[in-house]
Design an enzyme around this catalytic site. Sequence first.
Site, PDB file in Angstrom:
ATOM      1  N   GLU A 104       0.826  -1.421  -0.074  1.00 53.20           N
ATOM      2  CA  GLU A 104       0.077  -0.028   0.157  1.00 53.20           C
ATOM      3  C   GLU A 104       0.722   1.238   0.006  1.00 53.20           C
ATOM      4  O   GLU A 104       0.733   2.260  -0.680  1.00 53.20           O
ATOM      5  CB  GLU A 104      -1.005  -0.090   1.215  1.00 53.20           C
ATOM      6  CG  GLU A 104      -1.944   1.065   1.491  1.00 53.20           C
ATOM      7  CD  GLU A 104      -2.112   1.161   2.846  1.00 53.20           C
ATOM      8  OE1 GLU A 104      -1.895   0.160   3.791  1.00 53.20           O
ATOM      9  OE2 GLU A 104      -2.862   2.228   3.024  1.00 53.20           O
ATOM     10  N   THR A 126       2.173  -7.965  -0.764  1.00 56.45           N
ATOM     11  CA  THR A 126       2.050  -7.907   0.658  1.00 56.45           C
ATOM     12  C   THR A 126       1.608  -9.311   1.288  1.00 56.45           C
ATOM     13  O   THR A 126       0.841 -10.066   0.795  1.00 56.45           O
ATOM     14  CB  THR A 126       1.195  -6.848   1.537  1.00 56.45           C
ATOM     15  OG1 THR A 126       0.834  -7.066   2.606  1.00 56.45           O
ATOM     16  CG2 THR A 126      -0.191  -7.026   0.492  1.00 56.45           C
ATOM     17  N   ASP A 128       0.065  -9.387   3.815  1.00 59.90           N
ATOM     18  CA  ASP A 128      -1.202  -9.230   4.520  1.00 59.90           C
ATOM     19  C   ASP A 128      -2.267  -9.521   3.751  1.00 59.90           C
ATOM     20  O   ASP A 128      -3.571  -9.862   4.262  1.00 59.90           O
ATOM     21  CB  ASP A 128      -1.250  -7.761   5.072  1.00 59.90           C
ATOM     22  CG  ASP A 128      -0.026  -7.464   5.900  1.00 59.90           C
ATOM     23  OD1 ASP A 128       0.665  -8.255   6.632  1.00 59.90           O
ATOM     24  OD2 ASP A 128       0.434  -6.185   5.943  1.00 59.90           O
ATOM     25  N   GLN A 274       7.244 -15.048   9.426  1.00 58.40           N
ATOM     26  CA  GLN A 274       6.328 -15.568   8.408  1.00 58.40           C
ATOM     27  C   GLN A 274       6.573 -14.765   6.896  1.00 58.40           C
ATOM     28  O   GLN A 274       6.069 -15.060   6.034  1.00 58.40           O
ATOM     29  CB  GLN A 274       4.892 -14.837   8.753  1.00 58.40           C
ATOM     30  CG  GLN A 274       4.290 -15.606  10.023  1.00 58.40           C
ATOM     31  CD  GLN A 274       3.383 -14.441  10.870  1.00 58.40           C
ATOM     32  OE1 GLN A 274       2.321 -14.640  10.858  1.00 58.40           O
ATOM     33  NE2 GLN A 274       3.837 -13.794  11.688  1.00 58.40           N
ATOM     34  N   ARG A 275       7.653 -14.080   7.059  1.00 57.49           N
ATOM     35  CA  ARG A 275       8.001 -13.384   5.815  1.00 57.49           C
ATOM     36  C   ARG A 275       9.424 -13.814   5.067  1.00 57.49           C
ATOM     37  O   ARG A 275       9.775 -13.647   4.117  1.00 57.49           O
ATOM     38  CB  ARG A 275       8.242 -11.903   5.985  1.00 57.49           C
ATOM     39  CG  ARG A 275       6.948 -10.963   6.304  1.00 57.49           C
ATOM     40  CD  ARG A 275       6.780  -9.718   6.138  1.00 57.49           C
ATOM     41  NE  ARG A 275       8.275  -9.065   6.124  1.00 57.49           N
ATOM     42  CZ  ARG A 275       8.385  -7.937   6.630  1.00 57.49           C
ATOM     43  NH1 ARG A 275       7.503  -7.320   7.346  1.00 57.49           N
ATOM     44  NH2 ARG A 275       9.693  -7.216   6.699  1.00 57.49           N
TER      45      ARG A 275
HETATM   46  O1  F6P Z   1       2.907  -5.388   5.941  1.00 57.04           O
HETATM   47  C1  F6P Z   1       3.682  -6.526   6.065  1.00 57.04           C
HETATM   48  C2  F6P Z   1       3.984  -6.561   7.495  1.00 57.04           C
HETATM   49  O2  F6P Z   1       4.863  -7.737   7.846  1.00 57.04           O
HETATM   50  C3  F6P Z   1       2.977  -6.470   8.557  1.00 57.04           C
HETATM   51  O3  F6P Z   1       2.373  -7.829   8.596  1.00 57.04           O
HETATM   52  C4  F6P Z   1       3.662  -5.995   9.769  1.00 57.04           C
HETATM   53  O4  F6P Z   1       2.679  -5.273  10.557  1.00 57.04           O
HETATM   54  C5  F6P Z   1       4.721  -5.134   9.360  1.00 57.04           C
HETATM   55  O5  F6P Z   1       5.067  -5.655   8.056  1.00 57.04           O
HETATM   56  C6  F6P Z   1       5.883  -5.274  10.120  1.00 57.04           C
HETATM   57  O6  F6P Z   1       6.878  -4.210   9.393  1.00 57.04           O
HETATM   58  P1  F6P Z   1       8.652  -4.341   9.710  1.00 57.04           P
HETATM   59  O7  F6P Z   1       9.019  -5.320   9.010  1.00 57.04           O
HETATM   60  O8  F6P Z   1       8.908  -2.977   9.512  1.00 57.04           O
HETATM   61  O9  F6P Z   1       8.513  -4.487  11.085  1.00 57.04           O
END
Ligand code: F6P
Length: 342
Positions: A104, A126, A128, A274-275
Amino acid sequence: MKIGILTSGGDCPGLNAVIRGAVLKGIKVHNQEFVGFLDGWRGVVDGDIIDLPRTSVRGISKQGGTILGTSRTNPFEGPNGGPEKIKATMDRLGVDAIIAIGGEGTLAAAQRLTDAGLNIVGVPKTVDNDLDATDYTFGFDTAVQIATEAIDRLRTTGESHHRCMVAEVMGRHVGWIALHSGMAAGAHAILIPENPQSLDQIAEWVTQARDRGRAPLVVVAEGFVTTDMESPHSERGLDAFGRPRLGGIGELLAPEIEARTGIETRATVLGHIQRGGVPTAYDRVLATRLGMAAIDSVIDGLWGTMVALHGTDIVHVGFEKALDNLKTVPRHRYDEASILFG
Ligand code: F6P
């Protein structure tokens, strides 16, 4: 044309597959040249690029993260930010167009820059899954898979100790990861931002599960609010786009659940696990298709549009369609899942 690719905002599995799809089709079919901007908009603002020949994308679709790096840099800030300075930087580098892969915040910035005359197309990204105008974003399937595996593990230790286990998942202001991983793992309660619940209701679901001899399992999205809370739990300040950084609701809920039910309760935040890591096959395919469609958008001059998934088709939609609304979990999807709570 020389086309610059950037990955911006939080990373997610599948970014490299998009880059590979765009570069391979761009070179093979359209005979274009590619560079990569390093660390998202930071590379655009600073003019920091690397060449992206065909060899640079060899075998990368299975790699997690992004070979270009990412950041949450706002391209309108700093001495070299803003449309005029960025246009001058692109001219100096000989870059004619940008493929911006992001969520976004990234696409909103891309929209403003396009309105100011820059040649930009977008690829929605994303974990999300909260972007409107696309049915799914790549990265989401992988995040759900990772969360489900982790929650399955929490269940076995919970069962051994007769404890209630609370798993907190990402998702910012929507509950897609919680809904899907919670359903997949058979959670006794799924708590999402779209449907605030009272602590008494949560305790009732937990007690019902315990009374049937189960170790209660609660999946909570980081953006969840109880009916007593006015905004999601956030004590980590704001990100570069001024959005609150969420997280920690699981730790708040655990003692409340324990106090109300008498069941020993533990909370686990799954966080950035999760990422990370390799994308699922679904995400690799979706990301590759989106990358290939994005290069078609560039060739056709569809500035100000992003590629999107509608059903099984890849289509082109205006940035504004994706940015008008968050794609939240519809009430009927939550009601369907909640039949199995308790
Ligand atoms: O938008 C993806 C996301 O992983 C969200 O689920 C989470 O709130 C945010 O990014 C975490 O961001 P950062 O990696 O900057 O801590």
